[in-house]
Design an enzyme around this catalytic site. Structure first.
Site, PDB file in Angstrom:
ATOM      1  N   SER A 176     -68.884  -3.791 112.920  1.00  0.00           N
ATOM      2  CA  SER A 176     -67.614  -2.902 113.139  1.00  0.00           C
ATOM      3  C   SER A 176     -67.703  -1.339 112.030  1.00  0.00           C
ATOM      4  O   SER A 176     -67.819  -1.889 110.375  1.00  0.00           O
ATOM      5  CB  SER A 176     -65.639  -3.510 113.482  1.00  0.00           C
ATOM      6  OG  SER A 176     -65.325  -2.551 113.548  1.00  0.00           O
ATOM      7  N   CYS A 177     -67.517  -0.422 111.942  1.00  0.00           N
ATOM      8  CA  CYS A 177     -67.015   1.222 111.943  1.00  0.00           C
ATOM      9  C   CYS A 177     -65.933   0.671 112.236  1.00  0.00           C
ATOM     10  O   CYS A 177     -65.935   1.267 113.682  1.00  0.00           O
ATOM     11  CB  CYS A 177     -68.094   1.757 111.849  1.00  0.00           C
ATOM     12  SG  CYS A 177     -68.674   2.478 113.383  1.00  0.00           S
ATOM     13  N   PRO A 178     -65.919   2.212 111.456  1.00  0.00           N
ATOM     14  CA  PRO A 178     -64.053   3.144 111.503  1.00  0.00           C
ATOM     15  C   PRO A 178     -64.128   3.453 113.313  1.00  0.00           C
ATOM     16  O   PRO A 178     -63.360   3.415 114.042  1.00  0.00           O
ATOM     17  CB  PRO A 178     -63.575   3.059 110.974  1.00  0.00           C
ATOM     18  CG  PRO A 178     -64.662   3.371 109.476  1.00  0.00           C
ATOM     19  CD  PRO A 178     -65.588   2.702 109.593  1.00  0.00           C
ATOM     20  N   THR A 180     -71.360   0.592 113.825  1.00  0.00           N
ATOM     21  CA  THR A 180     -71.594  -0.735 114.730  1.00  0.00           C
ATOM     22  C   THR A 180     -72.900  -1.107 115.012  1.00  0.00           C
ATOM     23  O   THR A 180     -73.131  -2.149 114.364  1.00  0.00           O
ATOM     24  CB  THR A 180     -70.400  -0.190 115.233  1.00  0.00           C
ATOM     25  OG1 THR A 180     -69.113   0.094 114.821  1.00  0.00           O
ATOM     26  CG2 THR A 180     -70.579  -1.716 115.994  1.00  0.00           C
TER      27      THR A 180
END
Length: 453
Positions: A8-10, A16
């Protein structure tokens, strides 16, 4: 041996899925079975089940945002950033394979403490808030742009479609931007109890003119106040049920609200106003330098902390609902790296492998969509030549965008939002800035790279 992973990325868009792909590819090469759950902008995909957990040896959490790890508490765990997974997935898998369940408690605790010191803290909390805020800003910005399509001032005629679009986009989606940012910063710090004081503080920040900066302050304030109250208030077991539904939300909202109104609100509002005035009154030379710096930041780590800092700053300038020159420069500079590399793979085919030329096609589509991460595979393979090249190209684009005094009303979307009338001013010059930066990037890349046998 079976492993599990969560990425998961921002923004939940590129990193992601690139991290997930890197882990799957490395596991296949190593002969290890792995299931990767992605937590992206469209939610959870390939969700890990209880059966998967029972069969698994360990789990890898490759995330730069808050991820629910409670269901993995019986498994040994490796925690890392999405960049770690993209750059060295094999190392993460090897570390996960070496973990033993009998050492679970000690090893997980040590890894958590180590990662908290290295990769978490304020940046992760801020990026969690930004990741939840971005869909509101994107939806609101595009709706505002659609309202402008009928004329810059068409929304002033009450009862018309432009007025309705402005009410939905500017009056509703944008109105939620700061409360959502604050609420989820507090959520990242203190979990669900942080949402109420965080959103209350964010709404107050909007109401008193503290805006985006005040919202960030309110989010951190709310999160740490919740942690303080949870550690300070001890109730009999018969009354513990009152903590999450009455005592914590009431006391934290009261404290955050009073602090925002009487202590932080006015200085934050003054700072926010000063920043807005400074941006509006930038002289030509200063504007060009700002565009150049933002361009360098967008290309330096392609979706990492510095890139996100520039993007978050630009999104904050849209808070008034007015088109932003900073947002225009940042989006153009973010499109340039993958577009320049895609052009380089086309004009200098003998300097790239067949796999890289195919990746160049994908980089083109990522670039026109304003997904800077499309340049990462090339930068990871040849950082000393690629990173300086894309930084110079993005700096040129950002400076030209500011020189041409282009403004943009939306925070994302790449070329797909440009045809909307009045979404971007001076469309021809904006397109020219992107093209020039792309060509500069491609020339530098093809000049510096060596021929491939």
């Amino acid at each position: 041996m079976k492993l599990l992973a969560v990425t998961s990325c921002p923004t939940g868009i590129a990193h992601t899925y690139m991290a997930a792909e890197a882990l799957q590819k490395a596991a296949k090469e190593m002969g290890v079975s792995i299931k990767v759950q992605t937590v992206g902008s469209i939610g959870v995909e390939n969700e890990i089940t209880n059966d998967d957990i029972r069969e698994a040896h360990a789990v890898i959490i490759a995330a730069d945002t808050k991820v629910d790890k409670s269901k993995f508490q019986e498994l040994p765990m490796i925690e890392a950033s999405v960049q770690d997974a993209i750059k060295d997935a094999k190392n993460l898998i090897e570390r996960a394979m070496k973990l033993e369940k009998k050492d679970f408690v000690d090893k997980v605790y040590e890894l958590k403490q180590e990662q908290k010191k290295k990769r978490k803290g304020a940046y992760q909390h801020l990026m969690t808030g930004v990741s939840y805020m971005i869909p509101f800003v994107v939806a609101g910005g595009i709706l505002i742009a659609l309202s402008f399509a009928f004329g810059i001032e068409a929304f002033k005629n009450q009862g018309t479609l432009p007025a309705a679009l402005m009410q939905i986009g500017g009056g509703s989606a944008f109105a939620l931007m700061v409360p959502i940012l604050s609420g989820y910063i507090a959520y990242s710090i203190a979990d669900r109890p942080g949402l109420v004081p965080g959103m209350v503080g964010g709404l107050l920040a909007s109401q008193i003119g503290a805006g985006f900066l005040g919202g960030i302050i309110a989010g951190f304030l709310a999160g740490y106040i919740i942690l303080f109250l949870k550690n300070s208030i001890k109730l009999p077991k018969t009354l513990e049920g009152l903590m999450p539904v009455l005592i914590l939300p009431l006391l934290s909202s009261l404290i955050v609200g009073l602090v925002m109104i009487y202590i932080i609100g006015k200085p934050a509002a003054a700072l926010n106003s000063s920043l807005s005035n400074w941006l509006q009154n930038l002289q030509q030379g200063s504007a060009i330098i700002l565009g150049l710096i933002l361009g360098l930041m967008m290309a330096f780590d392609m979706g990492g902390p510095i890139n996100k800092a520039a993007y978050t700053f630009a999104v904050g300038t849209l808070g008034t609902g007015e088109p932003s020159a900073v947002m225009a420069a940042v989006m153009a500079a973010g499109m340039t790296p993958p577009l320049g590399i895609a052009l380089a793979t086309f004009i200098a085919r003998n300097k790239f492998t067949k796999e890289e030329r195919e990746a160049g096609k994908a980089a083109f589509f990522l670039g026109i969509s304003f997904i800077t991460e499309g340049a990462i595979p090339f930068a990871a393979a040849d950082p000393l030549r690629i990173i300086p090249s894309i930084m110079i190209g993005s700096a040129v684009t950002g400076a030209l965008s500011m020189l041409f005094k282009v403004t943009l009303a939306v925070p994302h979307g790449g070329i797909f939002v440009l045809p909307i009338p009045n979404a971007v001013s001076r469309l021809g010059l904006y397109t020219l800035a992107i093209i020039i930066g792309t060509v500069v990037t491609a020339i530098l890349v093809t000049t510096l790279k060596q021929k491939r046998e």
